[in-house]
Design a protein around this motif. Structure first.
Motif, PDB file in Angstrom:
ATOM      1  N   TYR A   1       0.911  -1.245   0.075  1.00 43.79           N
ATOM      2  CA  TYR A   1       0.079  -0.115  -0.155  1.00 43.79           C
ATOM      3  C   TYR A   1       0.861   1.155  -0.023  1.00 43.79           C
ATOM      4  O   TYR A   1       0.312   2.404  -0.175  1.00 43.79           O
ATOM      5  CB  TYR A   1      -0.739   0.052   1.314  1.00 43.79           C
ATOM      6  CG  TYR A   1      -2.191  -1.159   1.219  1.00 43.79           C
ATOM      7  CD1 TYR A   1      -2.714  -1.186   0.273  1.00 43.79           C
ATOM      8  CD2 TYR A   1      -2.212  -1.933   2.429  1.00 43.79           C
ATOM      9  CE1 TYR A   1      -3.598  -2.472   0.263  1.00 43.79           C
ATOM     10  CE2 TYR A   1      -2.923  -2.901   2.271  1.00 43.79           C
ATOM     11  CZ  TYR A   1      -3.714  -3.049   1.275  1.00 43.79           C
ATOM     12  OH  TYR A   1      -4.810  -4.353   1.349  1.00 43.79           O
TER      13      TYR A   1
ATOM     14  N   GLU B   1       2.886   3.027  -5.521  1.00 49.92           N
ATOM     15  CA  GLU B   1       1.782   3.224  -6.546  1.00 49.92           C
ATOM     16  C   GLU B   1       1.567   1.984  -7.477  1.00 49.92           C
ATOM     17  O   GLU B   1       2.556   1.304  -7.726  1.00 49.92           O
ATOM     18  CB  GLU B   1       2.122   4.543  -7.249  1.00 49.92           C
ATOM     19  CG  GLU B   1       2.235   5.853  -6.557  1.00 49.92           C
ATOM     20  CD  GLU B   1       0.757   6.248  -6.032  1.00 49.92           C
ATOM     21  OE1 GLU B   1      -0.370   5.563  -6.541  1.00 49.92           O
ATOM     22  OE2 GLU B   1       0.750   6.969  -5.271  1.00 49.92           O
TER      23      GLU B   1
ATOM     24  N   TYR C   1      -1.087   1.307  -6.093  1.00 49.51           N
ATOM     25  CA  TYR C   1      -1.920   0.775  -5.007  1.00 49.51           C
ATOM     26  C   TYR C   1      -2.408   2.094  -3.919  1.00 49.51           C
ATOM     27  O   TYR C   1      -3.389   2.173  -3.491  1.00 49.51           O
ATOM     28  CB  TYR C   1      -1.268  -0.469  -4.415  1.00 49.51           C
ATOM     29  CG  TYR C   1      -0.640  -1.591  -5.122  1.00 49.51           C
ATOM     30  CD1 TYR C   1      -1.495  -1.956  -6.169  1.00 49.51           C
ATOM     31  CD2 TYR C   1       0.874  -1.345  -5.403  1.00 49.51           C
ATOM     32  CE1 TYR C   1      -1.097  -2.569  -7.121  1.00 49.51           C
ATOM     33  CE2 TYR C   1       1.073  -2.208  -6.369  1.00 49.51           C
ATOM     34  CZ  TYR C   1       0.477  -2.889  -7.338  1.00 49.51           C
ATOM     35  OH  TYR C   1       0.786  -3.862  -8.322  1.00 49.51           O
ATOM     36  N   LYS C   2      -1.312   2.712  -3.440  1.00 49.06           N
ATOM     37  CA  LYS C   2      -1.448   3.770  -2.764  1.00 49.06           C
ATOM     38  C   LYS C   2      -2.653   4.768  -2.959  1.00 49.06           C
ATOM     39  O   LYS C   2      -3.801   4.944  -2.281  1.00 49.06           O
ATOM     40  CB  LYS C   2      -0.276   4.776  -2.564  1.00 49.06           C
ATOM     41  CG  LYS C   2      -0.200   5.801  -1.465  1.00 49.06           C
ATOM     42  CD  LYS C   2       1.398   6.286  -1.419  1.00 49.06           C
ATOM     43  CE  LYS C   2       1.621   7.118  -0.258  1.00 49.06           C
ATOM     44  NZ  LYS C   2       0.405   8.041   0.136  1.00 49.06           N
TER      45      LYS C   2
ATOM     46  N   TYR D   1      -3.779  -1.912 -15.578  1.00 51.80           N
ATOM     47  CA  TYR D   1      -3.611  -2.238 -14.201  1.00 51.80           C
ATOM     48  C   TYR D   1      -3.944  -3.694 -13.775  1.00 51.80           C
ATOM     49  O   TYR D   1      -4.890  -4.324 -14.393  1.00 51.80           O
ATOM     50  CB  TYR D   1      -4.460  -1.630 -13.360  1.00 51.80           C
ATOM     51  CG  TYR D   1      -4.629  -1.917 -11.862  1.00 51.80           C
ATOM     52  CD1 TYR D   1      -3.579  -1.626 -11.051  1.00 51.80           C
ATOM     53  CD2 TYR D   1      -5.828  -2.699 -11.371  1.00 51.80           C
ATOM     54  CE1 TYR D   1      -3.684  -2.060  -9.772  1.00 51.80           C
ATOM     55  CE2 TYR D   1      -5.871  -3.053 -10.203  1.00 51.80           C
ATOM     56  CZ  TYR D   1      -4.980  -2.621  -9.241  1.00 51.80           C
ATOM     57  OH  TYR D   1      -5.027  -3.211  -7.964  1.00 51.80           O
TER      58      TYR D   1
ATOM     59  N   PRO E   1      -4.263  -6.549 -10.594  1.00 53.02           N
ATOM     60  CA  PRO E   1      -4.164  -6.637  -9.002  1.00 53.02           C
ATOM     61  C   PRO E   1      -2.842  -7.589  -8.909  1.00 53.02           C
ATOM     62  O   PRO E   1      -2.376  -8.580  -9.647  1.00 53.02           O
ATOM     63  CB  PRO E   1      -5.268  -7.219  -8.735  1.00 53.02           C
ATOM     64  CG  PRO E   1      -6.319  -7.422  -9.858  1.00 53.02           C
ATOM     65  CD  PRO E   1      -5.458  -6.995 -11.133  1.00 53.02           C
TER      66      PRO E   1
ATOM     67  N   SER F   1     -12.022  -1.223  -1.657  1.00 60.95           N
ATOM     68  CA  SER F   1     -11.106  -2.112  -2.416  1.00 60.95           C
ATOM     69  C   SER F   1     -10.857  -3.589  -1.738  1.00 60.95           C
ATOM     70  O   SER F   1     -10.787  -4.358  -2.200  1.00 60.95           O
ATOM     71  CB  SER F   1      -9.652  -1.249  -2.198  1.00 60.95           C
ATOM     72  OG  SER F   1      -8.840  -2.374  -2.619  1.00 60.95           O
TER      73      SER F   1
ATOM     74  N   TRP G   1     -12.187  -1.785  -7.246  1.00 60.82           N
ATOM     75  CA  TRP G   1     -10.894  -1.347  -6.942  1.00 60.82           C
ATOM     76  C   TRP G   1      -9.859  -2.155  -6.183  1.00 60.82           C
ATOM     77  O   TRP G   1      -9.026  -2.089  -5.394  1.00 60.82           O
ATOM     78  CB  TRP G   1     -11.140  -0.137  -5.858  1.00 60.82           C
ATOM     79  CG  TRP G   1     -11.659   0.956  -6.617  1.00 60.82           C
ATOM     80  CD1 TRP G   1     -13.076   1.532  -6.068  1.00 60.82           C
ATOM     81  CD2 TRP G   1     -11.124   2.013  -7.668  1.00 60.82           C
ATOM     82  NE1 TRP G   1     -13.249   2.504  -6.749  1.00 60.82           N
ATOM     83  CE2 TRP G   1     -12.375   2.960  -7.737  1.00 60.82           C
ATOM     84  CE3 TRP G   1     -10.101   2.194  -8.273  1.00 60.82           C
ATOM     85  CZ2 TRP G   1     -12.181   3.944  -8.491  1.00 60.82           C
ATOM     86  CZ3 TRP G   1     -10.047   3.154  -9.145  1.00 60.82           C
ATOM     87  CH2 TRP G   1     -11.079   3.908  -9.278  1.00 60.82           C
TER      88      TRP G   1
ATOM     89  N   ILE H   1      -7.076  -4.568  -5.192  1.00 58.28           N
ATOM     90  CA  ILE H   1      -5.541  -4.433  -5.095  1.00 58.28           C
ATOM     91  C   ILE H   1      -5.005  -6.131  -5.512  1.00 58.28           C
ATOM     92  O   ILE H   1      -4.041  -6.319  -5.951  1.00 58.28           O
ATOM     93  CB  ILE H   1      -4.964  -4.031  -3.740  1.00 58.28           C
ATOM     94  CG1 ILE H   1      -5.449  -2.596  -3.279  1.00 58.28           C
ATOM     95  CG2 ILE H   1      -3.620  -4.117  -3.661  1.00 58.28           C
ATOM     96  CD1 ILE H   1      -4.892  -1.627  -4.270  1.00 58.28           C
ATOM     97  N   TRP H   2      -5.724  -7.045  -4.666  1.00 60.78           N
ATOM     98  CA  TRP H   2      -5.512  -8.265  -4.776  1.00 60.78           C
ATOM     99  C   TRP H   2      -6.157  -9.252  -5.639  1.00 60.78           C
ATOM    100  O   TRP H   2      -7.284  -9.170  -5.607  1.00 60.78           O
ATOM    101  CB  TRP H   2      -5.686  -8.858  -3.119  1.00 60.78           C
ATOM    102  CG  TRP H   2      -4.934  -7.931  -2.356  1.00 60.78           C
ATOM    103  CD1 TRP H   2      -5.495  -7.192  -1.244  1.00 60.78           C
ATOM    104  CD2 TRP H   2      -3.688  -7.664  -1.927  1.00 60.78           C
ATOM    105  NE1 TRP H   2      -4.657  -6.186  -0.662  1.00 60.78           N
ATOM    106  CE2 TRP H   2      -3.471  -6.689  -1.083  1.00 60.78           C
ATOM    107  CE3 TRP H   2      -2.276  -8.173  -2.528  1.00 60.78           C
ATOM    108  CZ2 TRP H   2      -2.036  -6.097  -0.604  1.00 60.78           C
ATOM    109  CZ3 TRP H   2      -1.138  -7.562  -2.124  1.00 60.78           C
ATOM    110  CH2 TRP H   2      -0.961  -6.679  -1.095  1.00 60.78           C
TER     111      TRP H   2
END
Lengths: 264, 264
Positions: free
Chosen positions: B116, B119, B121-122, B136, B138, B195, B230, B232-233
């Motif tokens: 996190y 970038e 992800y942040k 993008y 994940p 997210s 959104w 991330i994973w």
């Protein structure tokens, strides 16, 4: 002449600590932190479970090389917990509190030692091959964590903690997955030793490279053995990133003997 | 009708444990092991630090779902050590001694929460994008361990221990890197929650899939969120290997509010 770097070696009286002291005793200003005095080194006698003593000892040091642990691969939980888990937390926390910029952590190939259960690694360390299998490639640092005991799990834990202290507390932490440093520096007693051998001058070299690596190198993990024929673990990353140039290489001949008493 | 599977849920009185009890109470024969009684579940009141009590409680169970922990992301070491590190060792060791065949371990995305800081992800978790950046992807389970605290490090430790007990003690251990299960099941209070959200029915589904996975599935790690925009994973591995079919998906709209008191 610039002042020598101050380097604190936890476990300075141990097998690897004594080698570091002998090879680098003139190059760095070394202090040992161990349960007993280290011959020939300034020594602080103390326990890893004493966070306050560690913090005090680490003040003013440029780097901490953290070797001290219960080094038995089959350490029982009751010993791994204080000596390896709590001790490693204490070392990172004390380094942070004392303002140490660089930690060099003695991790181990046992963090991924579960791979010795799989072929072709099993047959390699058992000495069942006459030559390397066709197309064989050693494993590198992208392989998943797969410890073969609480000892190996404690080494993976130290790598994870180092990442946390790097990201959130500005520490630089470099982690060496050390092969097998042997007291007599002779790996010819078993195929496993031939595969894992990290010679005295090669461990001294790679630890020195980690101590002296630029501050911009914030975090990394490296397998570390000599350039052995039967290697399971790739040393290409250590060569590329640290400039490691192993001077020794175990060949392929061994006479099966018991593990030397000093290395059990 | 075959007998219901006996499932021991550590932390059965907690946020996720109560959801598992509500959704799966008829399907499995569930017992809670927690510091307090779990409403509506057979309950054993005990501490994770009591290995003998855990072993006794686990006897005859088909699976252990290990949720109990200090669940604060910023757990201090003094609490993470007994509740998360020692507690997790005790759960695996008790499962081995009691002959339990399957452990389902509540790991966490905080085992890799250091990402996190990077970038893109942040900016995603801070809600600074109007749409996902071009190209993008994940992160998936091949990314390295990178905890954002002792809590996250304890989750990586549980994954490593699970691997050891799989390789050397015949346990099957499945590890869910859980996103964020929210008491009111509503993630619209922040972009981070949008997210990370794992809805109540989706956590119940994926835990059930792990309990019921074939014995041949010895070990694995899966990110687990709902099918959020959104994310991330990546949840592709859970879909592919476990047959996970998330029923919920957080959208993109939120109203910034404090984290609900029940979820702090």
């Amino acid at each position: 002449m610039p002042a020598k770097k101050k380097v604190m070696v936890t476990g300075g009286a141990g097998r690897i600590g004594r080698v570091i002291g002998q090879v680098h005793g003139d190059r760095y200003d070394i202090t040992s932190y161990d349960l007993k005095e280290s011959p020939g080194l300034r020594s602080i006698v103390g326990n890893l479970t004493d966070l306050a003593a560690l913090e005090q000892a680490f003040k003013g040091q440029d780097a901490v090389v953290h070797l001290a642990a219960d080094i038995r691969v089959e350490s029982p939980w009751e010993s791994a917990l204080p000596n390896n888990f709590i001790g490693t937390y204490n070392v990172f926390e004390a380094a942070k509190r004392a303002g140490v910029k660089r930690v060099v952590f003695a991790s181990s190939q046992h963090a991924t030692g579960g791979f010795y259960l799989d072929e072709p690694y099993k047959s390699i360390v058992d000495g069942r091959f006459k030559d390397l299998p066709k197309g064989y490639e050693p494993l590198d640092e992208t392989c998943p964590i797969r410890p073969d005991g609480y000892y190996g799990a404690s080494k993976a834990f130290g790598e994870a903690l180092g990442s946390y202290y790097k990201d959130y507390h500005g520490l630089s932490s470099l982690h060496l997955r050390i092969g097998w440093v042997i007291t007599a520096d002779d790996p010819t007693f078993s195929p496993f030793a031939l595969s894992l051998w990290l010679s005295h001058r090669d461990i001294a070299q790679i630890v020195g490279l980690c101590v002296d690596a630029p501050a911009s190198l914030k975090y990394d993990i490296f397998y570390a053995t000599s350039d052995n024929k039967w290697k399971i673990w790739s040393i290409e990353k250590a060569k590329r990133v640290l400039g490691y140039k192993p001077q020794d290489a175990a060949g392929e001949k061994w006479t099966q003997k018991p593990i030397p008493a000093a290395d059990r």
